[in-house]
Scaffold this motif. Structure first.
Motif, mmCIF file in Angstrom:
data_model
loop_
_atom_site.group_PDB
_atom_site.id
_atom_site.type_symbol
_atom_site.label_atom_id
_atom_site.label_comp_id
_atom_site.label_asym_id
_atom_site.label_seq_id
_atom_site.Cartn_x
_atom_site.Cartn_y
_atom_site.Cartn_z
ATOM 1 N N LYS A 155 0.832 -1.195 0.000
ATOM 2 C CA LYS A 155 0.000 0.000 0.000
ATOM 3 C C LYS A 155 0.870 1.251 0.000
ATOM 4 O O LYS A 155 2.071 1.191 0.286
ATOM 5 C CB LYS A 155 -0.880 0.028 1.254
ATOM 6 C CG LYS A 155 -1.895 -1.081 1.356
ATOM 7 C CD LYS A 155 -2.625 -0.972 2.687
ATOM 8 C CE LYS A 155 -3.598 -2.125 2.895
ATOM 9 N NZ LYS A 155 -4.233 -2.062 4.230
ATOM 10 N N LYS A 199 -12.111 9.922 2.980
ATOM 11 C CA LYS A 199 -13.140 8.889 2.853
ATOM 12 C C LYS A 199 -13.686 8.793 1.442
ATOM 13 O O LYS A 199 -14.247 7.767 1.052
ATOM 14 C CB LYS A 199 -14.282 9.174 3.835
ATOM 15 C CG LYS A 199 -13.883 9.040 5.298
ATOM 16 C CD LYS A 199 -15.061 9.364 6.201
ATOM 17 C CE LYS A 199 -14.658 9.271 7.671
ATOM 18 N NZ LYS A 199 -15.787 9.626 8.582
ATOM 19 N N THR A 200 -13.552 9.876 0.670
ATOM 20 C CA THR A 200 -14.098 9.913 -0.684
ATOM 21 C C THR A 200 -13.050 10.430 -1.662
ATOM 22 O O THR A 200 -12.144 11.179 -1.273
ATOM 23 C CB THR A 200 -15.331 10.837 -0.761
ATOM 24 O OG1 THR A 200 -14.959 12.148 -0.320
ATOM 25 C CG2 THR A 200 -16.460 10.291 0.119
ATOM 26 N N SER A 210 -7.336 0.672 -8.173
ATOM 27 C CA SER A 210 -7.261 0.556 -6.719
ATOM 28 C C SER A 210 -6.127 -0.364 -6.269
ATOM 29 O O SER A 210 -5.571 -1.139 -7.058
ATOM 30 C CB SER A 210 -8.581 0.022 -6.167
ATOM 31 O OG SER A 210 -8.742 -1.349 -6.519
ATOM 32 N N ASP A 212 -6.454 -2.988 -4.428
ATOM 33 C CA ASP A 212 -6.885 -4.372 -4.636
ATOM 34 C C ASP A 212 -6.674 -4.799 -6.086
ATOM 35 O O ASP A 212 -6.223 -5.926 -6.363
ATOM 36 C CB ASP A 212 -8.364 -4.530 -4.272
ATOM 37 C CG ASP A 212 -8.595 -4.545 -2.764
ATOM 38 O OD1 ASP A 212 -7.599 -4.713 -2.024
ATOM 39 O OD2 ASP A 212 -9.740 -4.375 -2.334
ATOM 40 N N LYS A 243 -7.954 4.150 -4.350
ATOM 41 C CA LYS A 243 -8.685 3.499 -3.271
ATOM 42 C C LYS A 243 -7.821 2.440 -2.603
ATOM 43 O O LYS A 243 -7.202 1.607 -3.274
ATOM 44 C CB LYS A 243 -9.972 2.864 -3.802
ATOM 45 C CG LYS A 243 -10.910 2.372 -2.705
ATOM 46 C CD LYS A 243 -12.217 1.865 -3.295
ATOM 47 C CE LYS A 243 -13.182 1.454 -2.181
ATOM 48 N NZ LYS A 243 -14.456 0.926 -2.738
ATOM 49 N N HIS A 244 -7.777 2.500 -1.282
ATOM 50 C CA HIS A 244 -7.112 1.481 -0.466
ATOM 51 C C HIS A 244 -8.163 0.942 0.503
ATOM 52 O O HIS A 244 -8.494 1.589 1.501
ATOM 53 C CB HIS A 244 -5.946 2.074 0.319
ATOM 54 C CG HIS A 244 -4.718 2.333 -0.493
ATOM 55 N ND1 HIS A 244 -4.692 3.220 -1.551
ATOM 56 C CD2 HIS A 244 -3.447 1.833 -0.406
ATOM 57 C CE1 HIS A 244 -3.470 3.244 -2.065
ATOM 58 N NE2 HIS A 244 -2.703 2.413 -1.393
ATOM 59 N N ILE A 245 -8.705 -0.221 0.183
ATOM 60 C CA ILE A 245 -9.778 -0.853 0.959
ATOM 61 C C ILE A 245 -11.003 0.079 0.960
ATOM 62 O O ILE A 245 -11.705 0.140 -0.040
ATOM 63 C CB ILE A 245 -9.310 -1.198 2.402
ATOM 64 C CG1 ILE A 245 -7.935 -1.904 2.359
ATOM 65 C CG2 ILE A 245 -10.360 -2.136 3.066
ATOM 66 C CD1 ILE A 245 -7.859 -3.152 1.563
ATOM 67 N N ASP A 246 -11.255 0.813 2.054
ATOM 68 C CA ASP A 246 -12.459 1.645 2.120
ATOM 69 C C ASP A 246 -12.171 3.139 2.185
ATOM 70 O O ASP A 246 -13.065 3.948 2.431
ATOM 71 C CB ASP A 246 -13.312 1.238 3.322
ATOM 72 C CG ASP A 246 -12.569 1.410 4.644
ATOM 73 O OD1 ASP A 246 -11.335 1.603 4.607
ATOM 74 O OD2 ASP A 246 -13.219 1.347 5.706
ATOM 75 N N ARG A 247 -10.885 3.519 1.965
ATOM 76 C CA ARG A 247 -10.530 4.935 1.972
ATOM 77 C C ARG A 247 -9.684 5.256 0.734
ATOM 78 O O ARG A 247 -9.257 4.360 0.012
ATOM 79 C CB ARG A 247 -9.774 5.295 3.254
ATOM 80 C CG ARG A 247 -10.647 5.232 4.504
ATOM 81 C CD ARG A 247 -9.876 5.676 5.736
ATOM 82 N NE ARG A 247 -8.744 4.784 6.017
ATOM 83 C CZ ARG A 247 -7.761 5.080 6.856
ATOM 84 N NH1 ARG A 247 -7.733 6.246 7.478
ATOM 85 N NH2 ARG A 247 -6.783 4.211 7.066
#
Length: 560
Positions: A155, A199-200, A210, A212, A243-247
């Motif tokens: 990451k 967050k966005t 991302s 992932d 994007k890294h997971i949810d942030r």
């Protein structure tokens, strides 16, 4: 004046609480070659108090908290070199020596030092002051990246370290603006040259594949890196999100390039060119032997060698200091204690890019469809060594200077391309600024490998060798060339190394000693090829040697 490193220094200066505390994996050397020293002096000049904690122990709070807690923020860097590069050889063996540690023993810099120091601060700073990371380790790891030592995609270091802000590149302007905003409790999120987490995603920023996606799909990793690399020019770059997971990592566009006046002002700050007496007691710092009496004349590099990290960190635009500023620094250095009349290096990322830059690039930004020097020098880049010739002549006239060496690497393709002044520059370089040998870095002779490396063709090397020895004969000098080669770069197998061995034996007639095994540095095109085993420009399959024993054998083909 040294920046404070202990409570005794704070009392002497009458400081109750510092504004900023820098933490570094290097010994504190008060020199413009030391990032925390340069940034510290720059912030101090602009009204902020700064202290330095160098190489703190991780098992106690004694070192990290010896200056207290800063009023504004902690600044964390692994040091002048990525800590994994500093700690391990290309064959992943632990290095025994560290030139930036007193005594020279590699026992002070932790692996992944940026992350380690952030965790250390979070453990002991009960006031939870903001933590800003920077330096080359953070800069090259600012987006999802291939890590050679884990052999996987990691990451962004901002997520792994859990720091608050990342400053990338050469951070003087960025860090000063950020410091002012924090001091005034103002929003900092629009500052160029920083990354932060949100967050966005940010509107109008490019959305990179991302974490992932790039972790599981090598083609998506190539797509991501191409977008990242294309958006490194301050004039043309757009902001990036990933994007890294949810942030989301928010990667603002690069900071503008310093003007010559600004660069002069930074290098004209007062430095001791030494280490504090307290640290000197711990042993000799080997790096000081070179940097104490060396001069930086420019920043940035448009060479863009695919295995090199300079472009992503310093940028592909060259900014040069004024002749006046350089001469003034030399005169200052000549007055230092123990100065022997010899300047160890007059250079930069590349020594012969001084005052040479494309006017089109300076106005409109770096071209996206071509490079300045590869595969051949661009016609828009007017290569003229006359400003550098003039600078070197003036340096030679400084009464206290016996010799001023150019130890930084030169681009011999640029010398050959300068029809008017290239030959004169080379002669001056050989006669006045070498110690009997001139270092050049052809890296290899195989055309496919040179293409993958982004290096000039073999024909340029042949012409340069001829010109070098012709000048030596003319001046009755028994000087010689030292060659740097790379083994086990993507695309290189035993066949290519045997080819190199035969060429050296038949044409150069030396036994090369300067041969390094390729290390895939984060955020370089060569590391992309190493991980994906594909040419990112053509999509073609590329052979990559990943067996450590066979990498070693490649080197031994031409060294044993």
């Amino acid at each position: 004046m040294f920046l404070p490193i202990n409570q005794k220094d704070l009392k002497k200066l009458g400081i109750n609480q510092l504004d900023i505390i820098f933490v570094t994996g290097d010994c504190y050397i008060d020199s413009p070659y030391c990032g925390v020293a340069l940034l510290g002096k720059y912030l101090y000049k602009n009204g902020f108090t700064v202290g330095i904690v160098s190489q703190p122990r991780l098992d106690t709070d004694e070192d990290i908290m010896k200056l207290g807690t800063p009023r504004l923020f902690w600044g964390v860097t692994a040091g002048s070199v990525d800590s994994m590069v500093a700690n391990y050889t290309p064959l992943r063996k632990k290095r025994k020596e560290d030139d930036f540690t007193p005594g020279g023993i590699n026992n002070k810099r932790p692996d992944r030092a940026t992350i380690a120091y952030v965790n250390l601060i979070k453990r002991y700073d009960r006031f939870k002051k903001p933590i800003i990371i920077g330096g080359i380790e953070a800069s090259l790891r600012r987006v999802a990246h291939y890590d050679y030592w884990d052999d996987k995609i990691r990451k962004s270091i901002l997520f792994d370290s859990k720091a608050d802000i990342l400053v990338y590149g050469m951070g003087e302007i960025t860090l000063l603006e950020l410091t002012k905003r924090l001091a005034n409790n103002e929003d900092f999120r629009d500052i160029r040259g920083i990354c932060y987490i949100d967050k966005t995603p940010k509107e109008d920023f490019i959305l990179l594949p991302s974490f992932d996606e790039v972790s599981s799909d090598k083609d998506r990793f190539i797509d991501m890196f191409n977008l990242f690399y294309e958006n490194n020019d301050p004039i043309t770059a757009k902001g990036l999100c990933q994007k890294h997971i949810d942030r989301f990592l928010i990667h603002n566009p690069p900071q503008r390039i310093l003007t010559q006046k600004e660069l002069d002002e930074i290098y004209e700050l007062e430095f001791e060119h030494d280490i504090p007496p307290e640290l000197k007691k711990l042993g000799k710092v080997k790096a000081l032997d070179t940097i104490k009496f060396s001069i930086t004349i420019n920043r940035g590099c448009y060479g863009e060698c695919n295995f090199c990290a300079i472009t992503v960190h310093q940028g592909a635009t060259v900014v040069s200091r004024s002749k006046r500023s350089i001469i003034n620094e030399i005169k200052k250095i000549s007055k230092l204690k123990n100065f022997d009349g010899i300047i160890r290096d007059i250079g930069g990322p590349t020594a012969n890019m001084y005052e040479i830059e494309c006017t089109k690039k300076l106005k409109s930004g770096k071209c996206k469809d071509k490079r300045c020097l590869f595969p051949n020098p661009c016609k828009s880049l007017k290569i003229d060594h006359s400003p550098l010739i003039s600078l070197l002549e003036e340096i030679r006239r400084v009464p206290s200077i016996k010799k001023a060496f150019v130890a930084s690497g030169i681009r011999y393709d640029m010398v050959l391309n300068d029809k008017e002044n290239g030959g004169r520059y080379l002669e001056d370089l050989i006669v006045h600024h070498t110690s009997g040998q001139l270092k050049i870095a052809p890296e290899h002779i195989d055309p496919n490998l040179l293409r993958l490396m982004g290096k000039p063709p073999l024909s340029d090397l042949k012409r340069f060798i001829e010109d070098f020895y012709k000048i030596c004969r003319k001046n009755r000098l028994k000087y010689f060339l030292t060659y740097y080669f790379i083994a086990a770069h993507p695309g290189c197998g035993t066949k290519e190394m045997e080819k190199l061995k035969n060429y050296i034996s038949e044409n150069i007639r030396i036994k090369p000693e300067q041969v390094q095994i390729f290390t895939p540095l984060p955020s370089t095109y060569s590391s992309v090829v190493y991980w994906t085993e594909k040419d990112p420009f053509t999509g073609e399959k590329v052979f990559v040697e990943k067996d450590l024993r066979k990498k070693k054998l490649q080197k031994e083909i031409i060294t044993v």
